[in-house]
Design a protein around this motif. Sequence first.
Motif, short mmCIF file in Angstrom:
data_model
loop_
_atom_site.label_atom_id
_atom_site.label_comp_id
_atom_site.label_asym_id
_atom_site.label_seq_id
_atom_site.Cartn_x
_atom_site.Cartn_y
_atom_site.Cartn_z
N CYS A 279 -39.70 -22.60 -16.72
CA CYS A 279 -39.27 -23.37 -18.06
C CYS A 279 -38.47 -22.33 -18.74
O CYS A 279 -38.46 -21.06 -18.96
N CYS B 266 -42.28 -26.54 -24.68
CA CYS B 266 -42.32 -28.08 -24.28
C CYS B 266 -43.30 -28.91 -25.10
O CYS B 266 -42.85 -29.93 -25.61
N CYS C 261 -39.99 -27.71 -18.34
CA CYS C 261 -41.13 -28.02 -17.27
C CYS C 261 -41.85 -29.22 -18.03
O CYS C 261 -42.63 -30.01 -17.23
N GLY C 262 -41.81 -29.49 -19.25
CA GLY C 262 -42.54 -30.68 -19.48
C GLY C 262 -43.81 -30.64 -19.75
O GLY C 262 -44.60 -31.73 -19.79
N CYS D 1 -47.24 -25.43 -21.66
CA CYS D 1 -45.90 -24.80 -22.23
C CYS D 1 -45.64 -24.95 -23.67
O CYS D 1 -45.56 -26.05 -24.22
N GLN E 261 -45.16 -18.61 -24.26
CA GLN E 261 -44.66 -19.07 -22.91
C GLN E 261 -44.53 -18.00 -21.66
O GLN E 261 -45.20 -18.51 -20.65
ZN LIG Z 1 -41.78 -25.87 -20.74
#
Ligand SMILES: [Zn+2]
Length: 400
Positions: A69, A108, A99-100, A105, A54
């Motif tokens: 995130c 996520c 952050c979705g 990511c 990430q």
């Molecule tokens: Zn994320």
Amino acid sequence: MYANQQKTQTTPDVCRSVNGHHSGVGGVPLGIFTKSHVTVTNKGVQRVHEFLLQDQSARLLPKERVCNCLKKRIDKTKLRDIKYNEERKKAHYSNVQRCGSVWTCPVCAKQITEKRREELKTAIETWKNVHFGGVLMLTLTFSHSATESLRSLLERQKKALKIFNETTKVQALLKKIGVQHKIKSLEMTYGQNGWHPHNHILLLTKNQVEDYQSYISDLAVLWIKACTKAGLNAPSMTHGLDIRDGNYASQYVAKWGLDFELAKGHVKKGRNGGYTPFDLLQFSMLDGTMNNRTAASLWQEFGIATKGARQLVWSRGLKKLLNIEEKTDEEQAEETEHNAITLRTIDDYLFSLLCHYQQRHQFLRCLERDYENGCFGSGEAERLLISLCELELKRTDFEE
Ligand SMILES: [Zn+2]
């Protein structure tokens, strides 16, 4: 191509080299992220913790939401917490944004795809057992070359699919097969011939279908036409369109999205011999190159081109029919805090050290062990924080 993969680097789970010095307090290894977090073998790039990935994604995509995130706070008036889920025996940060972003990511993506895979499994089971329907899997691919940009390929792919779906003959053939609903998955790999975006579409049919193979060649001709109309290079008759039976569809669903689960082992080569996007991200940590391009620039291209692209699209009304709740990616990503107890809070300065020295994941692991060993508050986690403070003092002394 893949020149760096010839060498083999093996290192411990956590790198111990900080500014050239090996450090460690109370058995806690310390360090900043270096290339040696990545292991390269002949089989490909192997696991890197998703927090480190990430960080790498954020470094390469500095304007994207992945940068905030699990770092930026949600409520600025409160500190960040660390919570512990006793069922899963896992610690996680709380009061931090998620952050979705399912494409860029790794943290996520893992959570979202795990949940979506469960939804897919439930959907298929319900369709078969409650609605007594059948399931087939349609795969649509097209030819491409290394000189074509991903953005342009995705645009033309979308167009081709629209043309295909709106073709009267296609609709008539699918009706004959008994298709009532569809679930479309968008997947991408990268290989010798550049980006390879493709769709796998689960076809939910009214009954079990035995003679689906007799429809393949007619549908393939129509898919080739749609590709040409959309400005794509036409696929071959044998490779552009394929339909597989229910067993294959079930196997596909059982493994759907597993490429995202980086923490569970090494990342396999993508289907068709290509590399998955997260392979590219890992490879970028080694300054890898492919087709005369750096893995870093490929990741950046991927991050920008997939913005807004939907990974999984269900026919309208299908989720409701199968009793599956509608949830956004962001909602899926935030659902981690059920049944969790608060272990501690962490102030801004200490959290910034964990980020700077890329020890966010290590801190969680230490807290998990401390909690389980009953030495909470005086164990590994505290020693990790103390040693990070010492390192920081040394670093600022050095700079002065
Ligand atoms: Zn994320």
